[in-house]
Design a protein around this motif. Structure first.
Motif, PDB file in Angstrom:
ATOM      1  N   ASP A   1      -9.349  11.470   7.360  1.00 53.25           N
ATOM      2  CA  ASP A   1      -8.211  11.320   6.462  1.00 53.25           C
ATOM      3  C   ASP A   1      -8.475  10.093   5.590  1.00 53.25           C
ATOM      4  OD1 ASP A   1      -5.843  10.859   5.208  1.00 53.25           O
ATOM      5  OD2 ASP A   1      -4.601  10.928   7.007  1.00 53.25           O
ATOM      6  N   THR A   2      -9.013  10.322   4.379  1.00 59.05           N
ATOM      7  CA  THR A   2      -9.465   9.189   3.555  1.00 59.05           C
ATOM      8  C   THR A   2      -8.308   8.255   3.190  1.00 59.05           C
ATOM      9  OG1 THR A   2      -9.272  10.587   1.620  1.00 59.05           O
ATOM     10  CG2 THR A   2     -11.462  10.293   2.531  1.00 59.05           C
ATOM     11  N   ARG A   3      -7.150   8.829   2.877  1.00 66.27           N
ATOM     12  CA  ARG A   3      -6.034   7.981   2.472  1.00 66.27           C
ATOM     13  C   ARG A   3      -5.636   7.031   3.610  1.00 66.27           C
ATOM     14  NH1 ARG A   3      -4.121   4.723   0.853  1.00 66.27           N
ATOM     15  NH2 ARG A   3      -2.217   4.324  -0.317  1.00 66.27           N
ATOM     16  N   ARG A   4      -5.707   7.552   4.852  1.00 66.61           N
ATOM     17  CA  ARG A   4      -5.359   6.720   5.998  1.00 66.61           C
ATOM     18  C   ARG A   4      -6.387   5.594   6.159  1.00 66.61           C
ATOM     19  NH1 ARG A   4      -6.765   7.833  11.268  1.00 66.61           N
ATOM     20  NH2 ARG A   4      -5.763   6.450  12.771  1.00 66.61           N
TER      21      ARG A   4
ATOM     22  N   THR B   1     -14.874   4.522   8.111  1.00 68.70           N
ATOM     23  CA  THR B   1     -14.778   3.767   6.868  1.00 68.70           C
ATOM     24  C   THR B   1     -16.101   3.757   6.133  1.00 68.70           C
ATOM     25  OG1 THR B   1     -13.222   2.330   7.995  1.00 68.70           O
ATOM     26  CG2 THR B   1     -14.089   1.552   5.909  1.00 68.70           C
TER      27      THR B   1
ATOM     28  N   LEU C   1     -12.963   4.324  13.762  1.00 71.47           N
ATOM     29  CA  LEU C   1     -12.378   4.008  12.465  1.00 71.47           C
ATOM     30  C   LEU C   1     -13.375   3.281  11.558  1.00 71.47           C
ATOM     31  CD1 LEU C   1      -9.591   4.435  11.259  1.00 71.47           C
ATOM     32  CD2 LEU C   1      -9.068   2.083  11.869  1.00 71.47           C
TER      33      LEU C   1
ATOM     34  N   ASP D   1       0.826  -1.202   0.000  1.00 73.69           N
ATOM     35  CA  ASP D   1       0.000   0.000   0.000  1.00 73.69           C
ATOM     36  C   ASP D   1       0.866   1.259   0.000  1.00 73.69           C
ATOM     37  OD1 ASP D   1      -2.958   1.045   0.725  1.00 73.69           O
ATOM     38  OD2 ASP D   1      -1.406   2.256   1.690  1.00 73.69           O
ATOM     39  N   ARG D   2       1.937   1.205   0.782  1.00 70.11           N
ATOM     40  CA  ARG D   2       2.827   2.366   0.870  1.00 70.11           C
ATOM     41  C   ARG D   2       3.511   2.662  -0.451  1.00 70.11           C
ATOM     42  NH1 ARG D   2       3.414   5.846   5.390  1.00 70.11           N
ATOM     43  NH2 ARG D   2       2.395   4.753   7.091  1.00 70.11           N
TER      44      ARG D   2
ATOM     45  N   SER E   1      -0.290   3.135  -3.614  1.00 68.81           N
ATOM     46  CA  SER E   1      -0.378   4.593  -3.479  1.00 68.81           C
ATOM     47  C   SER E   1      -0.425   5.275  -4.834  1.00 68.81           C
ATOM     48  CB  SER E   1       0.835   5.128  -2.717  1.00 68.81           C
ATOM     49  OG  SER E   1       0.686   4.847  -1.365  1.00 68.81           O
TER      50      SER E   1
ATOM     51  N   ARG F   1      -5.785   2.984   3.594  1.00 70.49           N
ATOM     52  CA  ARG F   1      -4.636   2.139   3.903  1.00 70.49           C
ATOM     53  C   ARG F   1      -5.015   1.083   4.947  1.00 70.49           C
ATOM     54  NH1 ARG F   1      -0.781   5.750   5.760  1.00 70.49           N
ATOM     55  NH2 ARG F   1      -0.457   6.142   3.555  1.00 70.49           N
ATOM     56  N   ILE F   2      -5.692   1.530   6.019  1.00 70.21           N
ATOM     57  CA  ILE F   2      -6.055   0.588   7.078  1.00 70.21           C
ATOM     58  C   ILE F   2      -6.981  -0.491   6.540  1.00 70.21           C
ATOM     59  CG2 ILE F   2      -7.332   0.386   9.252  1.00 70.21           C
ATOM     60  CD1 ILE F   2      -6.173   3.233   9.879  1.00 70.21           C
TER      61      ILE F   2
END
Lengths: 339, 284
Positions: free
Chosen positions: B185-188, B169, B165, B80-81, B85, B191-192
């Protein structure tokens, strides 16, 4: 037609003439009767180049992503072989039956997709599901298709032509495929330069606007779908003939679809010679990697990921823009002027 | 006769719950970020192979599976990182397309590596004895699968309804822009959830391996099954995916028992096609 326009037409057609001249010269230069291996590879290049042109017509021109090229090729092949066997006639006759059935199936899928306004991903998933169903049915209906045992098939040779011209069977097969490629190439050229090409471009840009300005979107998409799947169904039997057996594993998603996608994207979407160049390079790579076992899968996975992240425009367009951006063209014309 | 039907039903239920978990793996990521994650099956196979390798080092399958699934989660985080991305940076239809091809390429890449370094087939033994209920012989693996999956569903339900969280989501699934405006924080979150979906796939893979042999080639099959289940259940609906998975699992098992095994998967694909033709707008 005056002299200057004739000259410019000649210059425009020059790449096409050169490419086909090179194709015609391949058998006498490279086909060695003692080693059939190389000849087979060249035949495979032509087959995948034609597959890629078909994908270019449906995906490149009308944005319909189909993921059942393997399945369509299987429909064409099995229809051709089984009807030829059943009526005990030459597969050259039933070739058209297979292609027609493939085309009708493809057109039907595209019709439903266009009427129900499928997005790219919906059509991709539906065709992918069809691919899986076709594979399962081919293996499952072993009474008819002989399952994973396969059906021996080598009947697309032309002994009469071989005897008349003195060419080997591989050379004849290659020329037949060059002929089909030329036909497909002309169809593609005609499609993109006629009003169809214009309609395709409007559909790609804005389907809604295209519809409101009188383009029959459904008909255009179905037409592109029919042409593409007809071509795939037509070439399917030749693909099967390269291995001498019609067998389900020949037509898998990774064996056909992934390879054709890589070839088309590598060669460049909507480029005229991209499919041929892409097929030549990718099949050559495939050949190099065939000794390395599963590293082949790793390499193609890497290639697919890298291509889509960095080279979505393909290799030919990138080279072309390099040629235009740098002063290669100026230097060439300076050379010509200095003569 | 009744006993046979009970056996079929319990096996179907176990199979269905596994399918639901795989379907969730697709639904969560696609619903959230429009990426059709074709890597899902790879996560499952890595989880299975990891578990079987760890089985010699740690006591018990549960511990081995737990460590293996954590490793799968780390693997997903690393992906993901880096590559994923890049895909998230694209927007709209471009992201959908890029998502398909990039994850397809990655799945081939890792499938090839699995074939090279772990080519054998893996089968995990649950160690749970089979039980006879009302004349029906219920296999230990089915009972374990149903129990474990039920616990997992409970945890997932709790996560989406009671944690910040989880609720965040669901907000992003409903409306990405709205979620950003609410300070999420949508990107976070993406990722989760990507990591979470990989972990779910890892667990589902381990459960699947209790009753079937898993090879690197299984990753492709499992991915396709997951996509089909997710579609039948509606790619944006978590509960729909769970219901669809269970229903399809039972239908597939019964269809397979009555008409032969190849028709079982044909049923699944045909159901997905029918749903997409009937409601194509659910994936937009």
């Amino acid at each position: 037609m005056n002299a200057t326009s004739l000259q410019s037409t000649v210059r425009e057609q020059l790449p096409t003439v050169l490419v086909f001249a090179a194709l015609v010269l391949i058998p006498p230069l490279f086909f060695d009767p003692s080693t059939t291996y190389l000849s087979r590879r060249f035949i495979t290049v032509m087959i995948f180049a034609i597959f890629a042109v078909a994908l270019n017509i449906i995906f490149g021109e009308t944005d319909q992503l189909i993921l059942f090229m393997g399945g369509i090729a299987a429909v064409g092949s099995y229809t051709t072989v089984l009807t030829a066997e059943y009526f005990s006639i030459s597969p050259w006759v039933t070739l058209l039956v297979g292609a027609l059935l493939s085309g009708i199936f493809g057109a039907l899928v595209c019709y439903v997709a266009a009427r129900r306004q499928f997005t790219v991903i919906v059509l991709a998933i539906v065709t992918f599901a069809f691919q899986m169903i076709i594979m399962d049915v081919l293996v499952g209906l072993r009474d008819i298709t002989r399952g994973s045992t396969g059906i021996p098939f080598r009947d697309l040779d032309l002994p009469a032509v071989e005897a008349a011209t003195g060419l080997g069977s591989f050379a004849v097969q290659f020329y037949v495929l060059v002929g089909i490629f030329a036909g497909v190439f002309l169809v593609y050229k005609w499609l993109t330069t006629s009003r169809y090409g214009l309609a395709f471009a409007t559909i790609r840009q804005d389907e809604f606007a295209a519809r409101s300005s009188g383009v029959n979107v459904v008909r255009m998409k179905v037409f592109a779908g029919f042409v593409a799947t007809f071509i795939i169904g037509l070439v399917g039997p030749f693909y099967a003939a390269t291995t001498g057996i019609v067998i389900p594993t020949l037509f898998t998603f990774t064996g056909v679809d992934v390879l054709v996608l890589i070839i088309l994207v590598f060669g460049g979407l909507r480029s005229t010679f991209g499919p041929l160049v892409g097929a030549a390079i990718i099949i050559y790579l495939d050949n190099l990697l065939s000794q390395a076992g599963q590293w082949r899968t790793v390499a193609f996975g890497f290639l697919l990921t890298g291509l889509f992240i960095y080279f979505q425009d393909g290799i030919l367009p990138v080279l072309q823009s390099l040629y235009e951006d740098t002063d290669v063209r100026d230097r060439l014309s300076a050379l010509r002027g200095g003569e | 006769m009744v006993a046979e039907w009970i056996e079929l039903f319990v096996d179907g239920l176990a199979r269905g719950m596994i399918l639901s978990l795989f379907g969730l793996g697709i639904t969560l990521v696609f619903g959230l970020g429009e990426i059709l994650n074709l890597l899902l099956g790879v996560f499952a196979v890595v989880g299975v192979i990891g578990s079987s390798l760890l089985l010699g080092l740690v006591p018990g399958l549960a511990v081995a599976a737990l460590i293996a699934v954590s490793l799968v989660a780390l693997f997903a985080l690393a992906l993901d990182r880096t590559v994923i991305s890049v895909v998230y940076r694209a927007k709209g239809e471009d992201r959908v397309m890029l998502g398909i091809f990039v994850t397809l390429g990655l799945s081939l890449f890792f499938e090839g590596l699995l074939f090279i370094y772990a080519p054998g087939s893996v089968f995990l033994d649950s160690g749970v004895p089979s039980v006879t209920v009302a004349g029906a012989n219920l296999t230990g693996s089915s009972i374990l699968v149903i129990t474990a999956a039920a616990v997992l569903f409970g945890l997932i339900y709790y996560f989406f309804n009671n944690t910040f969280l989880g609720i965040g989501t669901r907000t992003v699934i409903q409306d990405e822009t709205g979620a950003v405006l609410c300070g999420i924080d949508t990107r976070r979150v993406q990722r989760i959830v990507f990591v979470l979906s990989a972990a779910i796939a890892g667990i589902a893979g381990v459960l699947y391996a209790l009753d079937a042999e898993v090879t690197p080639a299984s990753s492709f099959t499992l991915t396709t099954f997951a996509i089909m289940v997710s579609i039948v259940g509606g790619v944006n609906s978590i509960s729909g995916t769970v219901v669809a998975g269970i229903a399809l699992g039972i239908i597939m098992t019964v269809a397979g028992a009555l008409f032969g095994s190849y028709l079982a998967s044909v049923t699944l694909f045909a159901a997905a096609i029918a749903v997409l033709i009937y409601k194509p707008e659910q994936i937009s």
